[in-house]
Structure formats: structure tokens, C-alpha cells
Design an enzyme around this catalytic site. Structure first.
Site, PDB file in Angstrom:
ATOM      1  N   SER A 169     -29.819  24.181  11.863  1.00 35.73           N
ATOM      2  CA  SER A 169     -28.796  24.320  13.107  1.00 35.73           C
ATOM      3  C   SER A 169     -29.116  25.198  14.348  1.00 35.73           C
ATOM      4  O   SER A 169     -28.294  25.437  15.019  1.00 35.73           O
ATOM      5  CB  SER A 169     -27.444  24.257  12.643  1.00 35.73           C
ATOM      6  OG  SER A 169     -27.327  25.452  11.849  1.00 35.73           O
ATOM      7  N   THR A 227     -18.877  30.987  15.123  1.00 37.39           N
ATOM      8  CA  THR A 227     -19.580  29.766  14.632  1.00 37.39           C
ATOM      9  C   THR A 227     -18.781  28.720  14.217  1.00 37.39           C
ATOM     10  O   THR A 227     -17.412  29.133  13.953  1.00 37.39           O
ATOM     11  CB  THR A 227     -20.524  30.323  13.455  1.00 37.39           C
ATOM     12  OG1 THR A 227     -21.143  29.155  13.106  1.00 37.39           O
ATOM     13  CG2 THR A 227     -19.780  30.637  12.432  1.00 37.39           C
ATOM     14  N   THR A 251     -24.880  28.111  13.207  1.00 36.70           N
ATOM     15  CA  THR A 251     -25.236  28.842  14.412  1.00 36.70           C
ATOM     16  C   THR A 251     -25.458  30.501  13.957  1.00 36.70           C
ATOM     17  O   THR A 251     -24.674  30.928  13.071  1.00 36.70           O
ATOM     18  CB  THR A 251     -23.862  28.950  15.383  1.00 36.70           C
ATOM     19  OG1 THR A 251     -23.888  27.698  15.797  1.00 36.70           O
ATOM     20  CG2 THR A 251     -24.249  29.830  16.581  1.00 36.70           C
ATOM     21  N   THR A 310     -28.207  28.326  18.750  1.00 42.34           N
ATOM     22  CA  THR A 310     -27.536  27.247  18.008  1.00 42.34           C
ATOM     23  C   THR A 310     -28.616  25.951  18.663  1.00 42.34           C
ATOM     24  O   THR A 310     -28.727  25.889  19.845  1.00 42.34           O
ATOM     25  CB  THR A 310     -26.187  27.014  17.732  1.00 42.34           C
ATOM     26  OG1 THR A 310     -25.806  25.959  17.115  1.00 42.34           O
ATOM     27  CG2 THR A 310     -25.786  26.542  19.325  1.00 42.34           C
TER      28      THR A 310
HETATM   29  N1  ASP Z   1     -20.582  26.579  17.600  1.00 42.06           N
HETATM   30  C1  ASP Z   1     -21.597  25.586  17.440  1.00 42.06           C
HETATM   31  C2  ASP Z   1     -21.353  24.525  18.485  1.00 42.06           C
HETATM   32  O1  ASP Z   1     -20.355  24.237  18.484  1.00 42.06           O
HETATM   33  C3  ASP Z   1     -22.129  25.025  16.158  1.00 42.06           C
HETATM   34  C4  ASP Z   1     -22.173  25.665  15.028  1.00 42.06           C
HETATM   35  O2  ASP Z   1     -21.654  27.045  14.921  1.00 42.06           O
HETATM   36  O3  ASP Z   1     -22.460  25.051  13.667  1.00 42.06           O
HETATM   37  O4  ASP Z   1     -22.283  23.993  19.012  1.00 42.06           O
END
Ligand code: ASP
Length: 318
Positions: free
Chosen positions: A79, A232, A181, A199
Site C-alpha cells: 500500500s 492511517t 500507509t 501511500t
Molecule cells: N489513509 C490512506 C488513504 O486513505 C490509506 C491507508 O492508510 O491505508 O489513502
């Protein structure tokens, strides 16, 4: 199973009285500095940052950038950066930002074909008059600054995408198998704070979608007088609450990092539909104190300091 009664019970337990949350005579935990705090089980990244900070406290941005680069360059991390999940049209698009102790910030979003998005964000901060560059403009800026085109899809992420395409249902995983992330915060022995976030966003998102991670005040915020925070999880929830900025402001009003994260999770849960969604929040204050809180079970975070390197389970709401 989520129901209104259990929701209300937990909510009242989460309600924080401002008096309770104030720290009485907080002491500067100088011996704990430097300290590196990151989302998920990112031991290698934390170690990289910690070692650089030990050797050269003023290289805090290098420490953070190199640490985040190690995750971005790892094809097994599904990710972030190379090997990150593509959007619903099969393109990997990256979001990242960085912020230093002087309040400088740089960010890129919807960036294609460049491996180390956080390094481009740093260049935006240091080599441009802007804070945020997006899409094709961000890519052209990266190429002008010495970055090269790189195919971010791995055979594994491509196969996974082709399998997903058979049904093509958007259903983000609540807690990713490897990790989500990377948000990384650090404080050096001079008590200066900085942070970064990187991310590939939610798997199979709509093309053009940008999450919280590159948004200053949502995925990351640093105020050297007070502390820093990163996030995250389901970015839409974080963006709707400006969680990182909120946490820093709550710490400014006297809350510990832990209580501030808890309060920010409470705000998210009050405002939006949280069913089947995860958010994990981290905070680090000027004293070197750490806080973590998540919407639900499964979020962990890693700390590197004089006591070693540990990945810890976060407390959670549901
Ligand atoms: N926060 C990130 C997003 O929404 C994704 C994640 O943390 O997995 O793009």
C-alpha cells in the site's frame, strides 16, 4: 456486530473531560530522544531513522525521508510506493507529504510512475514556491528534479488487480495484511519535530481519488511548539475531521498525545459512518511522549528510542 447501545456505551467511555486530560507537571523526557514513531510494523524504517538521528540530530529530514523511502521501495509493501495497489483502472497513483520543525511543508498527490513520492514532496518543499503539486504537474516536476520513470506495478500487484477486476467491488481492507500507509514522526535530541506520510491510497479507488495522506492537517501535521500527528486508514474519515491538525491543537490545549488521539477518534465516530472502516492515529509531543488510538482492533505502531524497537498494539474504540 455494531449496535446503537454498545456504541453509546463506548462513546460515553470515550468522552474526555478537559480536566482529566491535562497533564500535571509533565516532565521533559529528554533521555527518550531521539524517538521515532511510525504507523504499523515498520521496524526497518524506524531503525533507519533512529540511526541517522543518533549520529546526526540535525539530519531529521534525511532520517525521515530515508526511512519512508525504504518502505516505498519495498515491493512487498502493498500500500506504499512500488508494489502498492492500483486504482480501479489499474494505475498506481501515489500521495505523500513531509513537514519540518519550521512549519515548512511539501506534498504530492495523484503522482504516477515515480517510486519515491516522499522525496518528490521534499523537493516541492525545498525547491518550489508551493506546498502541493498534483498529477501530471507533480510528475513533470519530479522529472525536472532528477527522478526517473518507474513502473510501480509488480507482477503480484498486477495479478491481484486482475483478480479483483473479475468482480470489481470497492471494499477496502480494514487492516491490511502487511500494513497500510506509512506515517512517520520523529523528535531529535534538540527537541525538534518533523514527519512524513506516504501511500498508494485505498486499493482500487476511483481514478483521481486523493486521500488524507498528502493533505497537511489531515494525514500529517507538525507544530514544533507542541507536537506532531499522523494518520492511517480510511482517508475520507480523516479528511472530514482534519484529524492530525485537531490532535496537535488538542495537545496544545493540554491533552496528552494519547488522550488527544482518543478524542480525535471520538470526533470521527460522532460525525460519520464508521462501519467496516478503520482509522489509526498517532501523536508525539514536544516532551517525547507518544499516543496512539484507533477506531477498531488491529492497528499497531512502532517506536524506536533508547529502550529499543517495539511494535505495539494500539488501544481502540470498537
Ligand atoms: N489513509 C490512506 C488513504 O486513505 C490509506 C491507508 O492508510 O491505508 O489513502
Amino acid at each position: 456486530m455494531f449496535n446503537r447501545r454498545s456504541f453509546n456505551k463506548i462513546l460515553s467511555a470515550l468522552l474526555v473531560s478537559p480536566l482529566m486530560s491535562c497533564q500535571s507537571n509533565p516532565k521533559d523526557n529528554a533521555s527518550h530522544k531521539p524517538l521515532v514513531l511510525s504507523t504499523w510494523n515498520n521496524k526497518e524504517a524506524n531503525l533507519i531513522a533512529y540511526q541517522i538521528l543518533k549520529e546526526n540530530p540535525s539530519s531529521i529530514l534525511d532520517a525521515i525521508e530515508k526511512a519512508v523511502n525504504s518502505v516505498e521501495s519495498n515491493p512487498l509493501d502493498v500500500s506504499v510506493g512500488y508494489g502498492g495497489s492500483p486504482d480501479s483502472s489499474g494505475n498506481v497513483t501515489l500521495d505523500a507529504c513531509i513537514m519540518d520543525h519550521n512549519g515548512n511543508a511539501g506534498s504530492v498527490c495523484f503522482l504516477k510512475d515515480i517510486k519515491n513520492a516522499v522525496s518528490v514532496a521534499r523537493k516541492v518543499m525545498e525547491n518550489s514556491p508551493h506546498v502541493m503539486l498534483c498529477g501530471q504537474g507533480a510528475k513533470e516536476f519530479a522529472l525536472l528534479n532528477g527522478f526517473t520513470v518507474f513502473d510501480l506495478l509488480t507482477p503480484q500487484s498486477k495479478n491481484k488487480f486482475l483478480k479483483w477486476k473479475e468482480k470489481a467491488v470497492f471494499e477496502p481492507e480494514i487492516n491490511s495484511e502487511r500494513h497500510d500507509t506509512i506515517g512517520l514522526l520523529a523528535i531529535n535530541s534538540l527537541s525538534n519535530l518533523s514527519g512524513a506520510c506516504s501511500t498508494s491510497g485505498l486499493s482500487y479507488k476511483l481514478p483521481g481519488r486523493v486521500g488524507d495522506s498528502p493533505i497537511i492537517g489531515s494525514g500529517l501535521y507538525v507544530d514544533n511548539e507542541v507536537g506532531a500527528s499522523t494518520a492511517t486508514g480510511y482517508g475520507e474519515l480523516v479528511m472530514q475531521s482534519c484529524s492530525s491538525f485537531l490532535i496537535v491543537e488538542l495537545m496544545r490545549s493540554g491533552m496528552t498525545p494519547m488522550i488527544a488521539c482518543k478524542e480525535a477518534i471520538k470526533r470521527i465516530s460522532l460525525r460519520t459512518d464508521i462501519e467496516n472502516k478503520q482509522v489509526g492515529l498517532l501523536a508525539l509531543d514536544k516532551l517525547g511522549q507518544v499516543g496512539a488510538f484507533a477506531l477498531r482492533r488491529g492497528f499497531n505502531y512502532t517506536v524506536a528510542d533508547i529502550n529499543g524497537l517495539q511494535t505495539l498494539e494500539s488501544e481502540y474504540f470498537l
